[in-house]
Every structure is written in structure tokens, then in C-alpha cells.
Design an enzyme around this catalytic site. Structure first.
Site, PDB file in Angstrom:
ATOM      1  N   HIS A  70       0.843  -1.209   0.000  1.00 35.95           N
ATOM      2  CA  HIS A  70       0.000   0.000   0.000  1.00 35.95           C
ATOM      3  C   HIS A  70       0.869   1.246   0.000  1.00 35.95           C
ATOM      4  O   HIS A  70       0.952   1.971   1.002  1.00 35.95           O
ATOM      5  CB  HIS A  70      -0.959  -0.012   1.192  1.00 35.95           C
ATOM      6  N   HIS A 125       1.230   1.585  -5.798  1.00 35.48           N
ATOM      7  CA  HIS A 125      -0.123   1.022  -5.877  1.00 35.48           C
ATOM      8  C   HIS A 125      -1.127   2.128  -6.251  1.00 35.48           C
ATOM      9  O   HIS A 125      -1.989   1.923  -7.112  1.00 35.48           O
ATOM     10  CB  HIS A 125      -0.489   0.369  -4.551  1.00 35.48           C
ATOM     11  N   HIS A 163      -7.124   7.028  -2.623  1.00 35.90           N
ATOM     12  CA  HIS A 163      -7.922   5.932  -2.076  1.00 35.90           C
ATOM     13  C   HIS A 163      -7.246   5.108  -0.978  1.00 35.90           C
ATOM     14  O   HIS A 163      -7.929   4.422  -0.215  1.00 35.90           O
ATOM     15  CB  HIS A 163      -8.437   5.020  -3.198  1.00 35.90           C
ATOM     16  N   ASP A 164      -5.914   5.160  -0.851  1.00 35.73           N
ATOM     17  CA  ASP A 164      -5.235   4.426   0.238  1.00 35.73           C
ATOM     18  C   ASP A 164      -4.275   5.341   0.999  1.00 35.73           C
ATOM     19  O   ASP A 164      -3.314   4.855   1.622  1.00 35.73           O
ATOM     20  CB  ASP A 164      -4.451   3.228  -0.335  1.00 35.73           C
ATOM     21  N   ASP A 208      -8.763  -1.437  -8.089  1.00 34.20           N
ATOM     22  CA  ASP A 208      -8.043  -1.677  -6.836  1.00 34.20           C
ATOM     23  C   ASP A 208      -7.612  -3.139  -6.683  1.00 34.20           C
ATOM     24  O   ASP A 208      -6.626  -3.441  -6.027  1.00 34.20           O
ATOM     25  CB  ASP A 208      -8.986  -1.269  -5.687  1.00 34.20           C
TER      26      ASP A 208
HETATM   27  P1  CMP Z   1      -6.725  -2.257  -0.745  1.00 30.98           P
HETATM   28  O1  CMP Z   1      -5.809  -1.874  -1.847  1.00 30.98           O
HETATM   29  O2  CMP Z   1      -6.927  -1.350   0.400  1.00 30.98           O
HETATM   30  O3  CMP Z   1      -8.124  -2.654  -1.354  1.00 30.98           O
HETATM   31  C1  CMP Z   1      -8.205  -3.842  -2.131  1.00 30.98           C
HETATM   32  C2  CMP Z   1      -7.725  -4.976  -1.292  1.00 30.98           C
HETATM   33  O4  CMP Z   1      -7.709  -6.234  -1.909  1.00 30.98           O
HETATM   34  C3  CMP Z   1      -6.259  -4.748  -0.929  1.00 30.98           C
HETATM   35  O5  CMP Z   1      -6.189  -3.634  -0.089  1.00 30.98           O
HETATM   36  C4  CMP Z   1      -5.931  -6.100  -0.360  1.00 30.98           C
HETATM   37  O6  CMP Z   1      -6.342  -6.195   0.976  1.00 30.98           O
HETATM   38  C5  CMP Z   1      -6.782  -7.035  -1.218  1.00 30.98           C
HETATM   39  N1  CMP Z   1      -5.956  -7.683  -2.231  1.00 30.98           N
HETATM   40  C6  CMP Z   1      -5.450  -7.139  -3.344  1.00 30.98           C
HETATM   41  N2  CMP Z   1      -4.726  -8.043  -4.032  1.00 30.98           N
HETATM   42  C7  CMP Z   1      -4.801  -9.184  -3.351  1.00 30.98           C
HETATM   43  C8  CMP Z   1      -4.261 -10.471  -3.553  1.00 30.98           C
HETATM   44  N3  CMP Z   1      -3.526 -10.768  -4.612  1.00 30.98           N
HETATM   45  N4  CMP Z   1      -4.505 -11.401  -2.632  1.00 30.98           N
HETATM   46  C9  CMP Z   1      -5.250 -11.100  -1.550  1.00 30.98           C
HETATM   47  N5  CMP Z   1      -5.800  -9.904  -1.303  1.00 30.98           N
HETATM   48  C10 CMP Z   1      -5.582  -8.953  -2.192  1.00 30.98           C
HETATM   49 ZN    ZN Z   2      -5.883   0.069  -2.820  1.00 28.67          ZN
HETATM   50 MG    MG Z   3      -7.885   0.502   0.506  1.00 33.50          MG
END
Ligand code: CMP
Ligand code: ZN
Ligand code: MG
Length: 512
Positions: A211, A215, A251-252, A358
Site C-alpha cells: 500500500h 499502488h 484511495h489508500d 483496486d
Molecule cells: P486495498 O488496496 O486497500 O483494497 C483492495 C484490497 O484487496 C487490498 O487492499 C488487499 O487487501 C486485497 N488484495 C489485493 N490483491 C490481493 C491479492 N492478490 N490477494 C489477496 N488480497 C488482495
Molecule cells: Zn488500494
Molecule cells: Mg484501501
């Protein structure tokens, strides 16, 4: 369009036929009733036929509604998950449903002026048309990297490398500039520069391996692709485009590198502040709105009250919808809207776009997907280390000694990413029709000039509904759906790793 998308479209067609049948049956019966009340006579067969039609239409509508009520997209259908490891099941249900699991200075002013970057945007645009270089100081590798912004396979890691870790700044400004939003909303260049610096710093605050600013840049570019290549951009107002890209950028912001569930179970300050609801997402929003609203980082000062309200509503809706616990509900809502012969709310459509972007890395080339997975696992394992230290049970996927990474990825792709992109594809296909609708309005307007006022009123009715919403009619096929081939390939690769444990040994989480 694959089988699942075809199914969604077929459902949509059969439902709109059944809605039409309900509507015409109601009209038929109403006419007959009127005739009865007026003491007029009609044939018995006419009444029988109308009643039979009504029964048929009602039964169809009932069957459909029942199917939707039993629809497995509300929450995770664990009945069909016997084949996947329990740990992965636990992770899927604790993360993607609303159930809680039981179990600075240095980076500032990297380049002289943001004005250069803005010019770079114009400059990159120009390159497409005629290779005139002007005399702006944007290095060729950055220009080369940015030129590929229209590609699904865009290499954000490369841009990050060649831009001295300024990927978000370059991509962010490039998209705002492409739609002329910096001019339109009179964003002071200095404020934009400060805002981008603060954003970048915020993404670095917790030194996350996943994060982080790369990203964020990746999500902005993916949203840009989904809006630009599908021509969705033609259906959006400037304020919607502005909100959409800012939502992707922020967004993050200041992500702590730990999950919402972790915040709740450790009763963190943030969890207390946001009452355990979408803790991180509320934080990303609250912190960035404070920044954007006023002071040296204020980029919204030229928006009038209405614009500000619309912008704020949209950005809040979109960022809150990135909370993974609302995933199934969100997918279900869009599926539902797709089969109704009505409108899709723009904010819901744009929220799905941001949510899909995302979680889009499993839909990208294997090298990128693998890198993202490595860095996410590293972040999860860091949370696991904290949990161990605090004497708390491990959250799913956070125990570095036992986590089944390839299996979790297969589950993530099959149960979360693939269904989400199927719905996204069906939604975009429906929206594609919007332009035709506009054309029809234009034609009607032209014809109303010849045929008088009543047509003109029809046009006005059409126009007001289509301007505020995205119209769903006769879905059309998307020209570019590059995600499908990557999803299949990545799934195959993970399966290959599961069946060849020797390959798994090469899987070591690392930083990006
Ligand atoms: P975030 O980017 O906050 O929002 C989307 C979420 O999806 C991300 O955090 C992770 O928690 C989850 N995520 C994204 N990619 C993967 C992955 N390859 N495996 C498991 N969880 C994922
Ligand atoms: Zn994200
Ligand atoms: Mg997020």
C-alpha cells in the site's frame, strides 16, 4: 464476451422481456376493466387470453425475483468452496464480507516545478500527434513510460523507477491535464504541487511494501484505462471525471499496512475514531479532504458550492466502496441494476470501476501480478509479526510460516476478481450504448424542429433522464477486454505452482 458475461446479458434480456410482458398485461387488463366499468361488452375469449398473459408474466417475474433473492453474490457461498483450504476460506469470508474474523523532507521537491510536469502532459500529448519536442525538461524515459498510459499492460514499476519514485505525481497530473481539469477548476499550480507532495509523503508514511505510492499510481492508471478506452469518458461531466481521478489518487492515503480487522481487534485510535466502520477508508478520505479543502494544499478553492458538494459526495462514495467487506454487496447491486430496464447510478458505476481497479493486479501480466502478490504478502506477514508480538491470533494469510500463497491467489481470482470483472464488463457493455442514446436525442431534437412542441417535450424528458444517469439499453460488445486473457494465464500459473511444489520454493515475498 465469455459465458458468464453472456449469462448476465441473457438474464438482462429475459428480464426486460418479462418486465415488458408485465407492463403490457397490466395495460390490457386495465383496458378491459375500463370497458367493464363502462358497461361495454367484449368477447369472453379476449378476457381469457388477457388473464392467461397476465398469469404467465407474473409467474416469470416471480421466478426471477426468487432467483435474485437466493442469489449467492450477497455473501460468499462457502458451500461451493470445499475444494479450497480452510485458511483461504476463512480469509475470503473475513475480508470480503461484513463478518469480522475471530480467529520527508528527502522526498519533497524531487523536481523543480510541477509546471514542468503539466507541460509534460501537453508534451506527451503532442508526441502522439507530431514528434515536436519543445524545450521542456522531462527525461525521455519518463516520456516513453507515460506514452503507454493508454495500455492495459502499462508498466507502472518502470515509470516509478525512471521518475525518481514520482509515479503517482506524473500519472496524477497527466490524467488531470488530459481532461483539462487543472484549467477548468483553476487549480493553483503551487497548491497542486504541494498536494502531490503531501500525497506522496502520506503513501510513504508507514513504509508499506504494497500500500504505497506505486499502488496508488497503478490504480489511477487502471481507472484511466477503464474510463478512456471504453469511452465511458463521453458520459461523464468534468466534475465527475475530476472526482473519479482524485478518488483513485487518495484511495489508500496513509494506509497503515494493516487491515481494517486488525484496527478493530486492536482497538486502534483510528478504529475508535471511526467506530469500527470502514476504518482505513474513512481515514483516507478525512485526511485528504482536510488537505484539499484549504491552505497551501487546497486544490478545490475554485469549485462553487454545488460543484464541491457533487465532488465530495462522489469521492466519498467511491473511496468507501473500496472497503473489501462491501465487495459482494457491491457486485450484487450492479448485477441487479443490469437486469432492470432502468438506470445505473453513476456513482455506483464509478465505484465499481475504482473497486475493480483496486483489485486488478491478477488481471495484469504475470510479472506484474507476481510482484504485487509478493509485496502484499510481505505486508500481511509484517502484520502477522505484530500480531505475534501482541499475543494475538494470526489474521488469515498473515502467518508467514503457514500461509498458502498460491492457493489463496487461486481463491482470490476465482471468487473475487473474476466475478467482479465479469460484472464490470457487462456494466461497461451496457453503458457503451449511451452515446447512441445521445445521438437519438440529437436526431429527435432535429426532427422536433420540424414536427412541433409535443416531440420537443419527449426530447426534454429523454434528455433530463439521460444526462443524470447512465442509460441501460441493448448492450454492446466491448472492443478491448485484455483482463480476460491475463486472468486465465495467471490462474494457470498459480495452479502450476500448486501442482509443482518445487516451484513454490522460489516464492519469497519481497519489496517493490
Ligand atoms: P486495498 O488496496 O486497500 O483494497 C483492495 C484490497 O484487496 C487490498 O487492499 C488487499 O487487501 C486485497 N488484495 C489485493 N490483491 C490481493 C491479492 N492478490 N490477494 C489477496 N488480497 C488482495
Ligand atoms: Zn488500494
Ligand atoms: Mg484501501
Amino acid at each position: 464476451m465469455d459465458n458468464k458475461t453472456t449469462q448476465i446479458t441473457a438474464d438482462s434480456k429475459s428480464l426486460s422481456t418479462s418486465f415488458q410482458a408485465c407492463y403490457s398485461s397490466a395495460n390490457e387488463l386495465r383496458d378491459l376493466l375500463k370497458m367493464m366499468m363502462a358497461g361495454q361488452s367484449f368477447k369472453r375469449e379476449t378476457l381469457i387470453l388477457s388473464m392467461e398473459n397476465a398469469i404467465c408474466a407474473l409467474e416469470k417475474a416471480y421466478t426471477y425475483e426468487k432467483k435474485m433473492l437466493n442469489c449467492d453474490t450477497d455473501e460468499l457461498d462457502t458451500k461451493n468452496m470445499q475444494s479450497i483450504p480452510e485458511e483461504v476460506q476463512d480469509w475470503l469470508s473475513s475480508t470480503f464480507t461484513r463478518k469480522l474474523s475471530i480467529s520527508n523532507e528527502e522526498s519533497k521537491h524531487k523536481f523543480k516545478s510541477i509546471a514542468n510536469v503539466i507541460r509534460a502532459g501537453i508534451f506527451v500529448d503532442r508526441i502522439y500527434r507530431r514528434a515536436s519536442l519543445a524545450n521542456f525538461h522531462i527525461s525521455t524515459p519518463i516520456v516513453d513510460a507515460l506514452k503507454k498510459m493508454n495500455d492495459w499492460d502499462f508498466d507502472v514499476f518502470e515509470l516509478h523507477k525512471v521518475s525518481d519514485e514520482q509515479s503517482l505525481r506524473y500519472i496524477g497530473i497527466e490524467v488531470l491535464n488530459k481532461y483539462d481539469l487543472i484549467n477548468k477548476y483553476k487549480i493553483p499550480i503551487k497548491h497542486l504541487e504541494n498536494f502531490m507532495n503531501e500525497l506522496t509523503n502520506g503513501y510513504k508514511l508507514y513504509d508499506n511494501s504494497y500500500h504505497n505510492v506505486v499502488h496508488a499510481a497503478d490504480v489511477v492508471q487502471t481507472v484511466f484505462y477503464l474510463i478512456h478506452r471504453t469511452k465511458l469518458q463521453d458520459t461523464l461531466t468534468d466534475i465527475e471525471k475530476f472526482g473519479c481521478f482524485i478518488a483513485a489518487m487518495i484511495h489508500d492515503y496513509e494506509h497503515t499496512g494493516t487491515t481494517n480487522n486488525f484496527h478493530v481487534k486492536t482497538s486502534s485510535q483510528m478504529a475508535l475514531l471511526y467506530n469500527d466502520r470502514s476504518v482505513l477508508e474513512n481515514h483516507h478520505l478525512s485526511r485528504t479532504f482536510n488537505m484539499m479543502r484549504e491552505g497551501e494544499t487546497g486544490i478545490l478553492s475554485a469549485l462553487n458550492n454545488d460543484e464541491y458538494r457533487e465532488f465530495r459526495d462522489l469521492v466519498i462514495d467511491m473511496v468507501l466502496a473500496t472497503d473489501m467487506s462491501s465487495h459482494f454487496q457491491q457486485v450484487k447491486t450492479i448485477k441487479h441494476l443490469l437486469v432492470l430496464p432502468e438506470y445505473i447510478d453513476k456513482s455506483k458505476a464509478l465505484s465499481l470501476i475504482l473497486h475493480a481497479a483496486d483489485i486488478s493486479h491478477p488481471c495484469k501480466p504475470w510479472q506484474h501480478h507476481q510482484k504485487w502478490t509478493h509485496s502484499l504478502m510481505q505486508e500481511f506477514f509484517r502484520q502477522g509479526d505484530q500480531e505475534l508480538e501482541m499475543g494475538l491470533p494470526f489474521s488469515p494469510l498473515c502467518d508467514k510460516t503457514t500461509t498458502l500463497v498460491p492457493e489463496s491467489q487461486i481463491g482470490f481470482i476465482n471468487y473475487i476478481v473474476d466475478p467482479c470483472f465479469q460484472v464490470l464488463e457487462a456494466m461497461l457493455e451496457s453503458i457503451l450504448d449511451y452515446k447512441d442514446k445521445c445521438k437519438t436525442i440529437k436526431e429527435k431534437e432535429d426532427s422536433s424542429k420540424h414536427h412541433g412542441a409535443s416531440t420537443s417535450m419527449e426530447v426534454e424528458k429523454d434528455r433530463s433522464s439521460s444526462m443524470n444517469n447512465i442509460v441501460i439499453r441493448n448492450p454492446k460488445k466491448l472492443k478491448h477486454t485484455p483482463w480476460n486473457q491475463h486472468i486465465s494465464k495467471n490462474l494457470e500459473n498459480w495452479k502450476d505452482i500448486v501442482s509443482n511444489p518445487a516451484k513454490e520454493k522460489t516464492f519469497v515475498p519481497r519489496r517493490i
